[in-house]
Design a protein around this motif. Structure first.
Motif, PDB file in Angstrom:
ATOM      1  N   SER A 163     -68.037 -47.593 -16.995  1.00  0.00           N
ATOM      2  CA  SER A 163     -68.102 -47.825 -18.438  1.00  0.00           C
ATOM      3  C   SER A 163     -68.231 -49.323 -18.713  1.00  0.00           C
ATOM      4  O   SER A 163     -67.852 -50.158 -17.891  1.00  0.00           O
ATOM      5  CB  SER A 163     -66.860 -47.269 -19.133  1.00  0.00           C
ATOM      6  OG  SER A 163     -65.716 -48.051 -18.832  1.00  0.00           O
ATOM      7  N   TYR A 164     -68.762 -49.658 -19.867  1.00  0.00           N
ATOM      8  CA  TYR A 164     -68.942 -51.061 -20.258  1.00  0.00           C
ATOM      9  C   TYR A 164     -67.597 -51.787 -20.275  1.00  0.00           C
ATOM     10  O   TYR A 164     -67.469 -52.904 -19.771  1.00  0.00           O
ATOM     11  CB  TYR A 164     -69.605 -51.121 -21.635  1.00  0.00           C
ATOM     12  CG  TYR A 164     -69.865 -52.519 -22.145  1.00  0.00           C
ATOM     13  CD1 TYR A 164     -70.997 -53.232 -21.743  1.00  0.00           C
ATOM     14  CD2 TYR A 164     -68.988 -53.125 -23.042  1.00  0.00           C
ATOM     15  CE1 TYR A 164     -71.245 -54.524 -22.212  1.00  0.00           C
ATOM     16  CE2 TYR A 164     -69.231 -54.414 -23.519  1.00  0.00           C
ATOM     17  CZ  TYR A 164     -70.360 -55.102 -23.099  1.00  0.00           C
ATOM     18  OH  TYR A 164     -70.590 -56.374 -23.567  1.00  0.00           O
ATOM     19  N   LYS A 165     -66.580 -51.126 -20.850  1.00  0.00           N
ATOM     20  CA  LYS A 165     -65.248 -51.742 -20.922  1.00  0.00           C
ATOM     21  C   LYS A 165     -64.665 -51.945 -19.532  1.00  0.00           C
ATOM     22  O   LYS A 165     -64.092 -53.007 -19.232  1.00  0.00           O
ATOM     23  CB  LYS A 165     -64.307 -50.883 -21.757  1.00  0.00           C
ATOM     24  CG  LYS A 165     -62.911 -51.488 -21.916  1.00  0.00           C
ATOM     25  CD  LYS A 165     -62.013 -50.607 -22.747  1.00  0.00           C
ATOM     26  CE  LYS A 165     -60.645 -51.251 -22.973  1.00  0.00           C
ATOM     27  NZ  LYS A 165     -59.958 -51.582 -21.715  1.00  0.00           N
ATOM     28  N   ALA A 166     -64.810 -50.938 -18.664  1.00  0.00           N
ATOM     29  CA  ALA A 166     -64.270 -51.053 -17.306  1.00  0.00           C
ATOM     30  C   ALA A 166     -64.963 -52.180 -16.556  1.00  0.00           C
ATOM     31  O   ALA A 166     -64.339 -52.886 -15.755  1.00  0.00           O
ATOM     32  CB  ALA A 166     -64.432 -49.735 -16.561  1.00  0.00           C
ATOM     33  N   ALA A 167     -66.272 -52.361 -16.809  1.00  0.00           N
ATOM     34  CA  ALA A 167     -67.014 -53.433 -16.147  1.00  0.00           C
ATOM     35  C   ALA A 167     -66.482 -54.799 -16.574  1.00  0.00           C
ATOM     36  O   ALA A 167     -66.245 -55.680 -15.742  1.00  0.00           O
ATOM     37  CB  ALA A 167     -68.503 -53.313 -16.472  1.00  0.00           C
TER      38      ALA A 167
END
Length: 284
Positions: free
Chosen positions: A62-66
């Motif tokens: 996910s973008y947030k996890a990245a």
């Protein structure tokens, strides 16, 4: 840092599976993990795409996890590994710093040498894979008294939190609630191995009433077992329950509670704790 681990592949001419030696490599900054294969792959994808969105998609994150992973790596490295360029005539973008490029090169070089080591060790030592995996598990240093190994039997996904069920060797199950980002970053999947950490102070000990009525309590985890040991201290006692399959859960309760519940070796009891009190981890 490197750690070999056991993996399986189909044996020639047979439907059974034979063990072979596998492994993983990760980098550390002090006592904290800077990055392993997943984070290095993210850095490589950023270098290839020039975009966090594109890189996250490429590594199925996910973008947030990245961005969480990038922030963690930047903090642990003590200097930026990824920088975001401001937009303009040529457009904005995300770039790797020279330090990040060197880190990727170092990781891949170590990974190459690690694979060669694994091949030599696997060929030289019979049963090395299983032994090394066990050495890794028993060598972990954790403050949590209870460290239970098992297999993930189910995952219920939520918008924010996921519910993970971990099957123990004795047949009972532990339920943990973790964030969706944690599920992704740990690579949790049904059938995968994991371990649960529970502080002894988070565990309650219960016994059936005189009529044998089932215990009613809001705690999601209720593991039934046999008291194997009661160690009394000045104020508190350490109570251990054998759950079967070699699994033992330990609780710290007051001496008064031990006396009230009449706890003694050989007696039946239940170890109860909330799903939110369980921390999940994976090797490597």
């Amino acid at each position: 840092m490197t750690r070999p681990s056991a993996s399986s592949s189909p044996s020639s001419g047979s439907s059974s599976e034979a063990l072979e030696l596998g492994g993983s490599v990760w980098l550390r900054a002090g006592h904290e993990t800077l990055g392993g294969a997943a984070r290095i792959a993210l850095l490589e994808a950023i270098g290839a795409t020039g975009s966090i969105t594109g890189a996250a998609k490429a590594v199925e994150m996910s973008y947030k996890a990245a961005w969480d992973a990038i922030d963690t790596m930047n903090n642990l490295a003590g200097e930026p590994l990824v920088t975001r360029a401001a937009g303009g005539k040529g457009g904005g973008g995300t770039k790797l710093t020279p330090r990040a490029i060197r880190l990727i090169e170092t990781f891949r070089a170590v990974e190459h040498e690690h694979r060669k080591f694994i091949e030599r060790a696997s060929a030289a030592i019979e049963g090395f894979a299983g032994d090394w995996d066990l050495i890794g598990r028993i060598g972990m240093k954790m403050s949590a008294r209870n460290q239970l190994s098992g297999t993930i039997t189910s995952i219920k996904y939520g918008a924010v939190n996921d519910e993970i069920s971990l099957g123990l060797p004795g047949g009972q199950t532990i339920v943990a609630v973790v964030t969706h980002e944690s599920t992704e970053s740990l690579g949790l999947a049904e059938g995968g191995a994991a371990f649960a950490l529970i502080k002894a102070s988070s565990v309650l000990i219960l016994v059936d009433d005189a009529g044998g009525a089932p215990i009613k309590i809001s705690a999601r985890n209720q593991l039934r077992g046999t008291v194997s040991k009661v160690t009394r201290g000045a104020v508190n006692s350490e109570v251990s329950l054998e759950l079967g399959g070699g699994t033992v859960v330990t609780a710290i309760i007051t001496n008064e509670s031990v006396d009230t519940l009449a706890l003694a070796a050989g007696g039946e009891a239940v170890a109860a704790f909330k799903a939110s009190s369980v921390i999940l981890g994976v090797n490597g």
